[in-house]
Write a protein that holds these residues in place. Sequence first.
Motif, short mmCIF file in Angstrom:
data_model
loop_
_atom_site.label_atom_id
_atom_site.label_comp_id
_atom_site.label_asym_id
_atom_site.label_seq_id
_atom_site.Cartn_x
_atom_site.Cartn_y
_atom_site.Cartn_z
N ASN A 105 33.33 63.61 17.43
CA ASN A 105 32.28 64.31 18.18
C ASN A 105 32.44 65.83 18.18
O ASN A 105 31.82 66.51 18.99
CB ASN A 105 32.29 63.77 19.64
CG ASN A 105 31.00 64.03 20.39
OD1 ASN A 105 29.93 64.10 19.78
ND2 ASN A 105 31.08 64.17 21.70
N PHE A 106 33.32 66.37 17.28
CA PHE A 106 33.59 67.81 17.29
C PHE A 106 33.34 68.45 15.92
O PHE A 106 34.25 69.07 15.36
CB PHE A 106 35.04 68.07 17.73
CG PHE A 106 35.31 67.78 19.18
CD1 PHE A 106 35.23 68.78 20.13
CD2 PHE A 106 35.62 66.49 19.60
CE1 PHE A 106 35.47 68.52 21.48
CE2 PHE A 106 35.87 66.21 20.94
CZ PHE A 106 35.79 67.23 21.88
N PRO A 107 32.14 68.29 15.35
CA PRO A 107 31.92 68.85 14.02
C PRO A 107 32.00 70.37 13.98
O PRO A 107 32.20 70.95 12.91
CB PRO A 107 30.49 68.38 13.68
CG PRO A 107 29.85 68.11 14.99
CD PRO A 107 30.95 67.64 15.91
N PHE A 108 31.89 71.03 15.13
CA PHE A 108 31.90 72.49 15.15
C PHE A 108 33.27 73.08 15.43
O PHE A 108 33.40 74.29 15.63
CB PHE A 108 30.91 73.02 16.19
CG PHE A 108 29.48 72.70 15.85
CD1 PHE A 108 28.84 73.37 14.82
CD2 PHE A 108 28.80 71.71 16.53
CE1 PHE A 108 27.54 73.07 14.48
CE2 PHE A 108 27.49 71.40 16.19
CZ PHE A 108 26.86 72.07 15.17
N SER A 109 34.32 72.23 15.47
CA SER A 109 35.65 72.81 15.66
C SER A 109 35.95 73.70 14.45
O SER A 109 35.34 73.55 13.39
CB SER A 109 36.70 71.71 15.76
OG SER A 109 36.99 71.20 14.47
N ARG A 110 36.93 74.61 14.57
CA ARG A 110 37.21 75.50 13.43
C ARG A 110 37.66 74.71 12.21
O ARG A 110 37.46 75.13 11.08
CB ARG A 110 38.18 76.60 13.82
CG ARG A 110 39.53 76.13 14.22
CD ARG A 110 40.26 77.26 14.94
NE ARG A 110 41.49 76.81 15.53
CZ ARG A 110 42.67 76.84 14.92
NH1 ARG A 110 42.78 77.30 13.68
NH2 ARG A 110 43.74 76.42 15.54
N PHE A 111 38.25 73.52 12.42
CA PHE A 111 38.62 72.70 11.26
C PHE A 111 37.38 72.04 10.66
O PHE A 111 37.30 71.83 9.46
CB PHE A 111 39.66 71.66 11.67
CG PHE A 111 40.98 72.28 12.05
CD1 PHE A 111 41.81 72.79 11.06
CD2 PHE A 111 41.36 72.41 13.38
CE1 PHE A 111 43.01 73.42 11.40
CE2 PHE A 111 42.55 73.03 13.71
CZ PHE A 111 43.38 73.53 12.73
N GLY A 112 36.40 71.72 11.51
CA GLY A 112 35.15 71.16 11.01
C GLY A 112 34.36 72.18 10.20
O GLY A 112 33.60 71.82 9.29
N LEU A 113 34.54 73.47 10.51
CA LEU A 113 33.79 74.52 9.81
C LEU A 113 34.51 74.99 8.55
O LEU A 113 33.95 75.76 7.76
CB LEU A 113 33.60 75.72 10.76
CG LEU A 113 32.76 75.43 12.02
CD1 LEU A 113 32.89 76.57 13.03
CD2 LEU A 113 31.30 75.21 11.67
N ASP A 114 35.74 74.51 8.34
CA ASP A 114 36.55 74.95 7.20
C ASP A 114 36.27 74.06 5.99
O ASP A 114 36.58 72.86 6.02
CB ASP A 114 38.04 74.87 7.60
CG ASP A 114 38.96 75.44 6.53
OD1 ASP A 114 38.57 75.44 5.34
OD2 ASP A 114 40.07 75.87 6.88
N GLU A 199 29.10 78.77 16.67
CA GLU A 199 28.24 77.84 15.92
C GLU A 199 27.84 76.66 16.80
O GLU A 199 26.82 76.00 16.54
CB GLU A 199 28.99 77.30 14.69
CG GLU A 199 29.13 78.28 13.55
CD GLU A 199 30.21 79.34 13.80
OE1 GLU A 199 30.88 79.30 14.85
OE2 GLU A 199 30.36 80.20 12.92
N ASN A 200 28.61 76.36 17.82
CA ASN A 200 28.32 75.22 18.71
C ASN A 200 27.32 75.68 19.78
O ASN A 200 27.65 75.84 20.95
CB ASN A 200 29.63 74.71 19.34
CG ASN A 200 29.47 73.33 19.95
OD1 ASN A 200 28.35 72.84 20.11
ND2 ASN A 200 30.58 72.71 20.29
N VAL A 201 26.09 75.89 19.33
CA VAL A 201 25.05 76.45 20.20
C VAL A 201 24.81 75.52 21.39
O VAL A 201 24.60 75.97 22.51
CB VAL A 201 23.76 76.70 19.39
CG1 VAL A 201 22.63 77.18 20.29
CG2 VAL A 201 24.02 77.72 18.29
N THR A 202 24.86 74.20 21.14
CA THR A 202 24.67 73.24 22.24
C THR A 202 25.69 73.49 23.35
O THR A 202 25.34 73.55 24.53
CB THR A 202 24.83 71.79 21.72
OG1 THR A 202 23.80 71.56 20.77
CG2 THR A 202 24.72 70.77 22.83
N ALA A 203 26.96 73.66 22.96
CA ALA A 203 28.01 73.89 23.98
C ALA A 203 27.77 75.23 24.68
O ALA A 203 27.92 75.32 25.90
CB ALA A 203 29.39 73.84 23.34
N CYS A 204 27.41 76.27 23.92
CA CYS A 204 27.17 77.59 24.54
C CYS A 204 26.04 77.49 25.57
O CYS A 204 26.14 78.03 26.68
CB CYS A 204 26.84 78.64 23.47
SG CYS A 204 28.21 78.99 22.34
#
Length: 229
Positions: A105-114, A199-204
């Motif tokens: 459920n964390f595609p926007f983590s920094r590892f998900g963005l790498d 990038e995690n606009v939903t969380a922001c």
Amino acid sequence: MDMKCLVRQQFDSDALGLDFYRATRIDPDILGRELAALPLPYMADAKAHAQDIDGAKLLMRLGFRKMCVQPTFSQDLTGAAGAACGEPMGAASMPEAELDAHAANFPFSRFGLDPDVAQAARVAHQRRWIANSMASGEILKFIEPGAFVSFKLKDKAAVIDLISVLPQARGRGSLLLGRLRSWAASKGLTRVEVTTESENVTACLFYQKNGFRLDRASVAFHLHAGAGR
Ligand SMILES: CC(C)(COP(=O)(O)OP(=O)(O)OC[C@H]1O[C@@H](n2cnc3c(N)ncnc32)[C@H](O)[C@@H]1OP(=O)(O)O)[C@@H](O)C(=O)NCCC(=O)NCCS
């Protein structure tokens, strides 16, 4: 090797299956020399304040790439009323299937963005992080079906470690933040803090909707060496 800028990270090394280092000091000469002396393959990360343009350029000259901007949002609890909301849990268990679902459920983590971290490695890393957070007695949590928030106490602040709400449980995120806020106020804490990715606009949007304000931001950098792209 005695290193002045790099610190080996055991958790990330185990989770990603290669030597992982954190640059804790950005000194161009020393950091460059230490990186050059590392056995291949390895991965390293670094953080700089978002407005530290020189630090960012220096890291990029050494081969680091910008992954994301990480804003920190905070909520001031001064004068907030505490309410009965139950005590958070210490060490807790979570069914394996739910752990798997939260890990994905964390595609926007920094590892998900790498682009150089495979999706399976990213999910495995996140899974270990959640499992550690659950098992720790020092990391507190409020847990609901399909949703949890975990947090640490630092000085007079509650610092969120992880928050995750599965799609079928939508709405419980605000509920959990409400419980955390009430409990923290009842204990005399003055702040709740959380860091996410821009990038995690939903969380922001979620944090702002729940009364958090942007406090500061940093940039996360990653370097992959010798692993083959
Ligand atoms: C961010 C997250 C915790 C929000 O939990 P949630 O229970 O879905 O949030 P809520 O339903 O309480 O939503 C409150 C507000 O957040 C924002 N929001 C939540 N989901 C949204 C979505 N899919 N799209 C846009 N805005 C959204 C909205 O402003 C919403 O208010 P509204 O319902 O009046 O529009 C959840 O989406 C999640 O787990 N995401 C993946 C994990 C993650 O990114 N965690 C945070 C990492 S720091």
